[in-house]
Write an enzyme that holds these catalytic residues in place. Structure first.
Site, PDB file in Angstrom:
ATOM      1  N   CYS A 164       6.659  -6.951   6.839  1.00 33.14           N
ATOM      2  CA  CYS A 164       7.789  -6.398   7.589  1.00 33.14           C
ATOM      3  C   CYS A 164       8.349  -7.481   8.498  1.00 33.14           C
ATOM      4  O   CYS A 164       7.601  -8.291   9.041  1.00 33.14           O
ATOM      5  CB  CYS A 164       7.334  -5.197   8.424  1.00 33.14           C
ATOM      6  SG  CYS A 164       8.704  -4.278   9.176  1.00 33.14           S
ATOM      7  N   CYS A 219      -0.461   6.085   9.749  1.00 32.91           N
ATOM      8  CA  CYS A 219       0.756   5.398  10.206  1.00 32.91           C
ATOM      9  C   CYS A 219       0.413   4.104  10.929  1.00 32.91           C
ATOM     10  O   CYS A 219      -0.418   4.105  11.842  1.00 32.91           O
ATOM     11  CB  CYS A 219       1.500   6.237  11.234  1.00 32.91           C
ATOM     12  SG  CYS A 219       2.376   7.613  10.592  1.00 32.91           S
ATOM     13  N   GLU A 227       0.831  -1.195   0.000  1.00 31.00           N
ATOM     14  CA  GLU A 227       0.000   0.000   0.000  1.00 31.00           C
ATOM     15  C   GLU A 227       0.873   1.255   0.000  1.00 31.00           C
ATOM     16  O   GLU A 227       1.962   1.260   0.572  1.00 31.00           O
ATOM     17  CB  GLU A 227      -0.916  -0.013   1.238  1.00 31.00           C
ATOM     18  CG  GLU A 227      -1.944  -1.137   1.148  1.00 31.00           C
ATOM     19  CD  GLU A 227      -2.834  -1.280   2.382  1.00 31.00           C
ATOM     20  OE1 GLU A 227      -3.951  -1.782   2.211  1.00 31.00           O
ATOM     21  OE2 GLU A 227      -2.426  -0.901   3.488  1.00 31.00           O
ATOM     22  N   CYS A 259       3.560   8.581   0.831  1.00 30.89           N
ATOM     23  CA  CYS A 259       4.092   7.671   1.828  1.00 30.89           C
ATOM     24  C   CYS A 259       4.199   6.310   1.150  1.00 30.89           C
ATOM     25  O   CYS A 259       3.193   5.737   0.736  1.00 30.89           O
ATOM     26  CB  CYS A 259       3.136   7.634   3.020  1.00 30.89           C
ATOM     27  SG  CYS A 259       3.594   6.403   4.245  1.00 30.89           S
ATOM     28  N   CYS A 304       2.062  -1.897  15.594  1.00 30.43           N
ATOM     29  CA  CYS A 304       1.971  -1.625  14.151  1.00 30.43           C
ATOM     30  C   CYS A 304       1.268  -2.773  13.429  1.00 30.43           C
ATOM     31  O   CYS A 304       1.623  -3.939  13.605  1.00 30.43           O
ATOM     32  CB  CYS A 304       3.365  -1.420  13.577  1.00 30.43           C
ATOM     33  SG  CYS A 304       3.347  -1.128  11.797  1.00 30.43           S
ATOM     34  N   CYS A 344       7.219  -4.565  15.815  1.00 32.66           N
ATOM     35  CA  CYS A 344       6.689  -3.503  16.670  1.00 32.66           C
ATOM     36  C   CYS A 344       5.252  -3.871  17.068  1.00 32.66           C
ATOM     37  O   CYS A 344       4.410  -4.130  16.211  1.00 32.66           O
ATOM     38  CB  CYS A 344       6.708  -2.166  15.929  1.00 32.66           C
ATOM     39  SG  CYS A 344       8.353  -1.733  15.334  1.00 32.66           S
TER      40      CYS A 344
END
Ligand code: SAH
Length: 347
Positions: free
Chosen positions: A114, A339, A94, A107, A121, A118
């Site tokens: 990933c 975010c 995305e 962005c 997230c 975290c």
């Protein structure tokens, strides 16, 4: 069986020039084709109208042009646009267009999924499938530039590597993409308008400094106390704050470029006086500013945005020490584009 065709955009301009020479053609054909691929965004060899039919056929036999496809575009009530981008192998990442009165920011993602973990997230819940190629990063930027022109009547002005993935875990390709974005043959964008955001991988921060990169650096800090940071960003165990600090000092010494710390204040996690004191101390090591980011909930009860007075305490203490603080409001929350919310939900 015929050898698998290569992605022509994986070639540098020099490699493309050499290819033409090997094929008995003039090297400058390489420049022409390169321009079609990068500057003019050609999706097929037949688009290359100043190249002879014979040459186009020859290219067709040897190469493919891999392109991303914007599969789905969602628009937020605040003007933010989220693209679900389909890659040539079917995977999806995305990217987001964030308009403000004075700028349009892209962005972009650097990996599919990933590998970091975290806790706050949404992307961390996706398995890291693979790194993006330079052209896949570049194409996300081009797609957003086009949308910016179409919907906001102006070109893209800034880029942040704050989408899916950890850019410093895909360093080579991110750098190659930025080279293309900043070169005159690509988008000719100033590196000063590009920010790479990292969770903080000390060795790679030093490498970037050695490479004398000219874009800006942001670090997702979220806590300046090791125990707390390890709790919410477990890789901090491997790369503790002392190492991060040393790498950032090295970065500043080499680049003289101020660092931005991204920081979310969570209720009961990092909202105490000692958390603030630790951040103030950490900010004393290297010239920096702090962006306090609003938390975007990802269905995890452990994390809740701290109340306003906790944020105000942070601002007061930081400003007392002359540290620049910005409070960043979230954009595109209604379409999961803010975010930490990029998680291919539509998939
Ligand atoms: N891996 C890189 C870039 C992607 S994350 C990095 O860690 O910096 C982009 C930013 O969003 C980071 O600052 C990250 O800490 C922040 N973020 C992640 N999840 C979030 C959430 N749920 N709410 C607010 N910010 C979040």
């Amino acid at each position: 069986m015929k050898a698998k065709k290569k992605d022509i955009r994986a070639l540098t301009k020099e490699q493309l020039r050499s290819f033409f020479v090997e094929e008995g053609e003039k090297a400058f054909r390489g420049n022409q084709v390169y321009e079609w691929l990068w500057n003019k965004g050609a999706h097929s060899f037949d688009d290359m109208t100043n190249v002879s039919k014979q040459t186009r056929t020859m290219l067709e036999e040897n190469f493919v042009i891999n392109h991303i496809r914007v599969d789905q575009m969602q628009k937020s009530s605040d003007g933010t646009i989220k693209n679900a981008v389909r890659l040539h192998d079917g995977l999806v990442v995305e990217s987001v267009l964030i308009p403000t009165p004075t700028r349009t920011t892209a962005c972009v993602s650097s990996q599919v999924g990933c590998s970091l973990d975290c806790k706050f997230c949404a992307t961390a819940r996706l398995k890291r499938m693979r790194n993006l190629n330079p052209d896949e990063i570049y194409d996300q930027v081009v797609a957003i530039d086009n949308e910016s022109r179409l919907y906001h009547n102006r070109p893209l002005s800034n880029i942040v590597f704050m989408g899916m993935g950890e850019p410093l875990m895909n360093y080579k390709n991110v750098i190659a993409a930025i080279d293309k974005i900043t070169s005159e043959e690509g988008l000719g964008m100033s590196p000063k308008r590009i920010t790479l955001s990292t969770s903080g991988i000390p060795k790679m921060i030093k490498k970037m400094a050695d490479d004398e990169v000219r874009f800006k650096l942001a670090v997702s800090l979220h806590s300046a106390i090791d125990d707390v940071r390890t709790h919410i960003m477990p890789f901090n165990e491997t790369f503790p704050l002392a190492q991060l600090r040393e790498a950032l000092e090295y970065w500043y010494e080499k680049t003289k470029s101020r660092i931005t710390y991204e920081y979310v204040v969570w209720k009961g996690i990092n909202d105490k006086r000692e958390d603030i004191d630790a951040l103030v101390r950490f900010c004393g090591y290297v010239p920096c500013k702090v962006n306090l980011i609003e938390y975007n909930p990802i269905d995890d009860g452990e994390f809740q945005q701290a109340p306003t007075h906790a944020i105000e305490n942070y601002i007061k203490q930081l400003e007392n020490k002359g540290i620049v603080v910005n409070v960043r409001r979230s954009r595109g929350k209604d379409i999961d584009a803010a975010c930490g919310q990029l998680a291919n939900k539509q998939e």
